[in-house]
Design a protein around this motif. Sequence first.
Motif, PDB file in Angstrom:
ATOM      1  N   MET A   1      -3.211   6.130   8.432  1.00  0.00           N
ATOM      2  CA  MET A   1      -3.520   6.175   7.004  1.00  0.00           C
ATOM      3  C   MET A   1      -3.975   4.816   6.444  1.00  0.00           C
ATOM      4  SD  MET A   1      -3.292   9.197   5.462  1.00  0.00           S
ATOM      5  CE  MET A   1      -2.503   9.217   3.858  1.00  0.00           C
ATOM      6  N   PRO A   2      -3.406   3.688   6.896  1.00  0.00           N
ATOM      7  CA  PRO A   2      -3.886   2.397   6.369  1.00  0.00           C
ATOM      8  C   PRO A   2      -5.335   2.073   6.714  1.00  0.00           C
ATOM      9  CG  PRO A   2      -1.672   2.164   7.278  1.00  0.00           C
ATOM     10  CD  PRO A   2      -2.178   3.515   7.693  1.00  0.00           C
ATOM     11  N   THR A   3      -5.941   2.778   7.666  1.00  0.00           N
ATOM     12  CA  THR A   3      -7.357   2.543   7.946  1.00  0.00           C
ATOM     13  C   THR A   3      -8.240   3.126   6.847  1.00  0.00           C
ATOM     14  OG1 THR A   3      -7.678   4.595   9.223  1.00  0.00           O
ATOM     15  CG2 THR A   3      -6.899   2.651  10.425  1.00  0.00           C
ATOM     16  N   MET A   4      -7.689   4.042   6.074  1.00  0.00           N
ATOM     17  CA  MET A   4      -8.457   4.721   5.034  1.00  0.00           C
ATOM     18  C   MET A   4      -8.015   4.331   3.626  1.00  0.00           C
ATOM     19  SD  MET A   4      -9.123   8.810   4.753  1.00  0.00           S
ATOM     20  CE  MET A   4     -10.060   9.522   3.400  1.00  0.00           C
ATOM     21  N   PHE A   5      -6.742   3.986   3.481  1.00  0.00           N
ATOM     22  CA  PHE A   5      -6.199   3.710   2.154  1.00  0.00           C
ATOM     23  C   PHE A   5      -5.581   2.317   2.098  1.00  0.00           C
ATOM     24  CE2 PHE A   5      -5.946   8.353   2.658  1.00  0.00           C
ATOM     25  CZ  PHE A   5      -6.685   8.750   1.553  1.00  0.00           C
ATOM     26  N   SER A   6      -5.678   1.694   0.931  1.00  0.00           N
ATOM     27  CA  SER A   6      -5.079   0.371   0.742  1.00  0.00           C
ATOM     28  C   SER A   6      -3.573   0.495   0.559  1.00  0.00           C
ATOM     29  CB  SER A   6      -5.686  -0.299  -0.494  1.00  0.00           C
ATOM     30  OG  SER A   6      -5.238   0.366  -1.670  1.00  0.00           O
ATOM     31  N   ARG A   7      -2.907  -0.644   0.575  1.00  0.00           N
ATOM     32  CA  ARG A   7      -1.463  -0.662   0.351  1.00  0.00           C
ATOM     33  C   ARG A   7      -1.123  -0.065  -1.021  1.00  0.00           C
ATOM     34  NH1 ARG A   7       2.602  -3.823   2.594  1.00  0.00           N
ATOM     35  NH2 ARG A   7       1.030  -5.015   3.742  1.00  0.00           N
ATOM     36  N   ASP A   8      -1.938  -0.392  -2.032  1.00  0.00           N
ATOM     37  CA  ASP A   8      -1.699   0.138  -3.375  1.00  0.00           C
ATOM     38  C   ASP A   8      -1.909   1.652  -3.422  1.00  0.00           C
ATOM     39  OD1 ASP A   8      -1.101  -2.365  -4.315  1.00  0.00           O
ATOM     40  OD2 ASP A   8      -3.067  -2.719  -5.228  1.00  0.00           O
ATOM     41  N   ASP A   9      -2.939   2.138  -2.709  1.00  0.00           N
ATOM     42  CA  ASP A   9      -3.169   3.584  -2.639  1.00  0.00           C
ATOM     43  C   ASP A   9      -1.946   4.301  -2.072  1.00  0.00           C
ATOM     44  OD1 ASP A   9      -5.802   3.302  -3.525  1.00  0.00           O
ATOM     45  OD2 ASP A   9      -6.598   3.140  -1.495  1.00  0.00           O
ATOM     46  N   LEU A  10      -1.448   3.793  -0.958  1.00  0.00           N
ATOM     47  CA  LEU A  10      -0.310   4.427  -0.290  1.00  0.00           C
ATOM     48  C   LEU A  10       0.940   4.343  -1.143  1.00  0.00           C
ATOM     49  CD1 LEU A  10      -1.016   3.112   3.320  1.00  0.00           C
ATOM     50  CD2 LEU A  10      -1.331   5.451   2.504  1.00  0.00           C
ATOM     51  N   ALA A  11       1.107   3.226  -1.849  1.00  0.00           N
ATOM     52  CA  ALA A  11       2.279   3.085  -2.726  1.00  0.00           C
ATOM     53  C   ALA A  11       2.219   4.093  -3.862  1.00  0.00           C
ATOM     54  CB  ALA A  11       2.340   1.657  -3.275  1.00  0.00           C
ATOM     55  N   THR A  12       1.025   4.343  -4.388  1.00  0.00           N
ATOM     56  CA  THR A  12       0.878   5.333  -5.461  1.00  0.00           C
ATOM     57  C   THR A  12       1.210   6.725  -4.959  1.00  0.00           C
ATOM     58  OG1 THR A  12      -0.842   3.996  -6.534  1.00  0.00           O
ATOM     59  CG2 THR A  12      -0.738   6.332  -7.119  1.00  0.00           C
ATOM     60  N   MET A  13       0.718   7.068  -3.758  1.00  0.00           N
ATOM     61  CA  MET A  13       1.040   8.368  -3.169  1.00  0.00           C
ATOM     62  C   MET A  13       2.546   8.511  -2.981  1.00  0.00           C
ATOM     63  SD  MET A  13      -1.885   8.775  -0.231  1.00  0.00           S
ATOM     64  CE  MET A  13      -3.561   8.213  -0.517  1.00  0.00           C
ATOM     65  N   ASP A  14       3.181   7.444  -2.550  1.00  0.00           N
ATOM     66  CA  ASP A  14       4.628   7.483  -2.318  1.00  0.00           C
ATOM     67  C   ASP A  14       5.388   7.671  -3.638  1.00  0.00           C
ATOM     68  OD1 ASP A  14       6.816   7.377  -0.476  1.00  0.00           O
ATOM     69  OD2 ASP A  14       7.277   5.376  -1.255  1.00  0.00           O
ATOM     70  N   ARG A  15       4.879   7.076  -4.716  1.00  0.00           N
ATOM     71  CA  ARG A  15       5.522   7.240  -6.020  1.00  0.00           C
ATOM     72  C   ARG A  15       5.421   8.687  -6.488  1.00  0.00           C
ATOM     73  NH1 ARG A  15       3.814   2.963 -10.434  1.00  0.00           N
ATOM     74  NH2 ARG A  15       5.465   4.118 -11.537  1.00  0.00           N
ATOM     75  N   VAL A  16       4.268   9.313  -6.260  1.00  0.00           N
ATOM     76  CA  VAL A  16       4.115  10.725  -6.615  1.00  0.00           C
ATOM     77  C   VAL A  16       5.090  11.572  -5.811  1.00  0.00           C
ATOM     78  CG1 VAL A  16       2.546  12.702  -6.535  1.00  0.00           C
ATOM     79  CG2 VAL A  16       1.708  10.474  -7.312  1.00  0.00           C
ATOM     80  N   ARG A  17       5.154  11.293  -4.531  1.00  0.00           N
ATOM     81  CA  ARG A  17       6.072  12.043  -3.664  1.00  0.00           C
ATOM     82  C   ARG A  17       7.511  11.858  -4.121  1.00  0.00           C
ATOM     83  NH1 ARG A  17       5.754  11.844   2.908  1.00  0.00           N
ATOM     84  NH2 ARG A  17       7.682  12.957   3.393  1.00  0.00           N
ATOM     85  N   SER A  18       7.890  10.642  -4.466  1.00  0.00           N
ATOM     86  CA  SER A  18       9.261  10.354  -4.897  1.00  0.00           C
ATOM     87  C   SER A  18       9.586  11.023  -6.228  1.00  0.00           C
ATOM     88  CB  SER A  18       9.479   8.846  -5.007  1.00  0.00           C
ATOM     89  OG  SER A  18       9.347   8.230  -3.740  1.00  0.00           O
ATOM     90  N   ALA A  19       8.571  11.229  -7.086  1.00  0.00           N
ATOM     91  CA  ALA A  19       8.801  11.912  -8.352  1.00  0.00           C
ATOM     92  C   ALA A  19       9.232  13.360  -8.123  1.00  0.00           C
ATOM     93  CB  ALA A  19       7.534  11.866  -9.212  1.00  0.00           C
ATOM     94  N   PHE A  20       8.673  13.993  -7.104  1.00  0.00           N
ATOM     95  CA  PHE A  20       9.056  15.351  -6.757  1.00  0.00           C
ATOM     96  C   PHE A  20      10.349  15.378  -5.935  1.00  0.00           C
ATOM     97  CE2 PHE A  20       4.742  16.201  -7.942  1.00  0.00           C
ATOM     98  CZ  PHE A  20       4.639  17.551  -8.207  1.00  0.00           C
ATOM     99  N   ASP A  21      10.541  14.362  -5.113  1.00  0.00           N
ATOM    100  CA  ASP A  21      11.622  14.381  -4.108  1.00  0.00           C
ATOM    101  C   ASP A  21      12.277  13.007  -4.006  1.00  0.00           C
ATOM    102  OD1 ASP A  21      13.265  15.079  -1.975  1.00  0.00           O
ATOM    103  OD2 ASP A  21      11.673  14.873  -0.473  1.00  0.00           O
ATOM    104  N   PRO A  22      13.065  12.606  -5.016  1.00  0.00           N
ATOM    105  CA  PRO A  22      13.669  11.266  -5.003  1.00  0.00           C
ATOM    106  C   PRO A  22      14.548  10.999  -3.786  1.00  0.00           C
ATOM    107  CG  PRO A  22      13.917  12.324  -7.151  1.00  0.00           C
ATOM    108  CD  PRO A  22      13.408  13.364  -6.216  1.00  0.00           C
ATOM    109  N   ALA A  23      15.190  12.042  -3.263  1.00  0.00           N
ATOM    110  CA  ALA A  23      16.110  11.858  -2.137  1.00  0.00           C
ATOM    111  C   ALA A  23      15.383  11.799  -0.795  1.00  0.00           C
ATOM    112  CB  ALA A  23      17.144  12.991  -2.112  1.00  0.00           C
ATOM    113  N   GLY A  24      14.100  12.117  -0.752  1.00  0.00           N
ATOM    114  CA  GLY A  24      13.344  12.052   0.499  1.00  0.00           C
ATOM    115  C   GLY A  24      13.782  13.059   1.538  1.00  0.00           C
ATOM    116  N   LEU A  25      14.175  14.258   1.106  1.00  0.00           N
ATOM    117  CA  LEU A  25      14.701  15.260   2.036  1.00  0.00           C
ATOM    118  C   LEU A  25      13.658  16.296   2.459  1.00  0.00           C
ATOM    119  CD1 LEU A  25      18.155  16.014   0.346  1.00  0.00           C
ATOM    120  CD2 LEU A  25      17.694  14.489   2.270  1.00  0.00           C
ATOM    121  N   CYS A  26      12.564  16.415   1.713  1.00  0.00           N
ATOM    122  CA  CYS A  26      11.600  17.496   1.936  1.00  0.00           C
ATOM    123  C   CYS A  26      10.509  17.041   2.912  1.00  0.00           C
ATOM    124  CB  CYS A  26      11.009  17.913   0.595  1.00  0.00           C
ATOM    125  SG  CYS A  26       9.986  19.387   0.642  1.00  0.00           S
ATOM    126  N   ASN A  27      10.533  17.591   4.103  1.00  0.00           N
ATOM    127  CA  ASN A  27       9.572  17.263   5.162  1.00  0.00           C
ATOM    128  C   ASN A  27       9.413  15.750   5.348  1.00  0.00           C
ATOM    129  OD1 ASN A  27       7.957  18.171   7.253  1.00  0.00           O
ATOM    130  ND2 ASN A  27       6.137  18.462   5.988  1.00  0.00           N
TER     131      ASN A  27
END
Length: 497
Positions: free
Chosen positions: A439-465
Amino acid sequence: MAFLFHEAESRWARMLDAAVHAALASAVGEDNIVSDPVGLRSYECDGLTGFRQVPGLVVLPLDTAGVAAAARVCHQHGVPFVARGAGTGLSGGALPVADGVVISLQRLRRVLEVDPVDRRAVLQPGVTNLDITKAAAPFGLYYAPDPSSQQVCTIGGNVAENSGGAHCLKYGFTTNHVLELTVVLPDGEVVTLGGDTAEQLGPDLRGVFIGSEGTLGIACEITVRLLRVPQTVRTLLADFPSVTEAGEVVSDIVAAGIVPAAVEMMDNLAIQAAEQAVGAGYTLETPAALVVELDGPAAECGEQFEQVKAICERHGCTRLHIAGDAAERAKIWKGRKAAFAAVGRISPDYIVQDGVVPRTRLAEVLGRIEDMGRAAGLRVANVFHAGDGNLHPLVLFDESAGELDRAEQLSKEIAELCVELGGSLSGEHGIGTDKACSMPTMFSRDDLATMDRVRSAFDPAGLCNPGKLLPTPRLCGEAPGRYRPHPLEEAGVIERL
């Protein structure tokens, strides 16, 4: 590829807490839980069989309420869980967690409603892609996205991966055909995303969810739009002296302002495999073949079909076969859609890769892939959605001959080559476990951090897949947050380096 451990059945993973088992049994019924070692092994991987991990438990809910109850139990006990449909995914997206739960959706198979007036269908996630069209057919309607595995892949998995298929060039991907989703969030809450129309006020949470690869929740009811069966369909199979000429045909068709329903390309290896499997009438000796299909009003379709034939002939077409009726058309498509599985006839093992390049660079990328395969000492068969540049290279290898590592490396390099040439890592198979490290070959560190924030908004505990889609802060594949030892490490079977 991630390094996974395989031990005797008694040492696969620590057993889930008895309280968790009891709570899940209360939620879905003991008869709907798989806990025996043989049964659990059936869920250890999806279509990417190089990644395997036996789960702690499998639950098989019967409805949305059961899915929500199972997710709620996992959330309350801090147990990771993975939703699983038919298991046909090709990126390791349904790979279980060693000490976690698989929530199987295979029993949610009902077509809940077909509305021929508003041209919609409401489906449970276990309904196969092809069965949607079968349910709509009596009303002169059909469901447009058609992955090659449509006889067995399910609409829930299509939503997770935003699947497309041969006709996505004209009709778009799953996201273009899903109106509304009833979703179980990672904490067990049931919400509705989307609505009666594709455009809704506020953030497009429906669009965020589709293609999130099961990391934001579980789709349990899916409302899709249906299309009228086109008035006319015309299909041809054209042979070419090289993939370069075939690729130029694709570019010229689109440059002429023609938008085919589908443009598919197969190289000689793929043709040989498919023809051996189903006898669809492909030319065994041809270096490349195109399947082009047009649909729509009869007058428009007829005129554009003549243009396509002329373009094929201008680029040195060596054979032009036009389907005379629906049976011939089905035969041509049977050859194309059998290609993935048919490769097993010419190679003991293979890896299906999935990447996208601009149409104008098709010839270049295929030449580069051929050179890379030669350097690795491996063959690569190519079959893909040429109209939108969605490649599906199949890396052929023999694991018994020690070729697995080379095949995996070549597969990874092909995916990253697509990014280098201005494309993407995946067109429809997803990132999953297979390509998270790329994924880092396609997305910057900031891009990936934003995706992770969206994911954490849905799943703060990190339990879903967990462990899918995004590279993690430490070693790729390691779960984010506080270090959690692998169950085999706790059992003293392995050591952390």
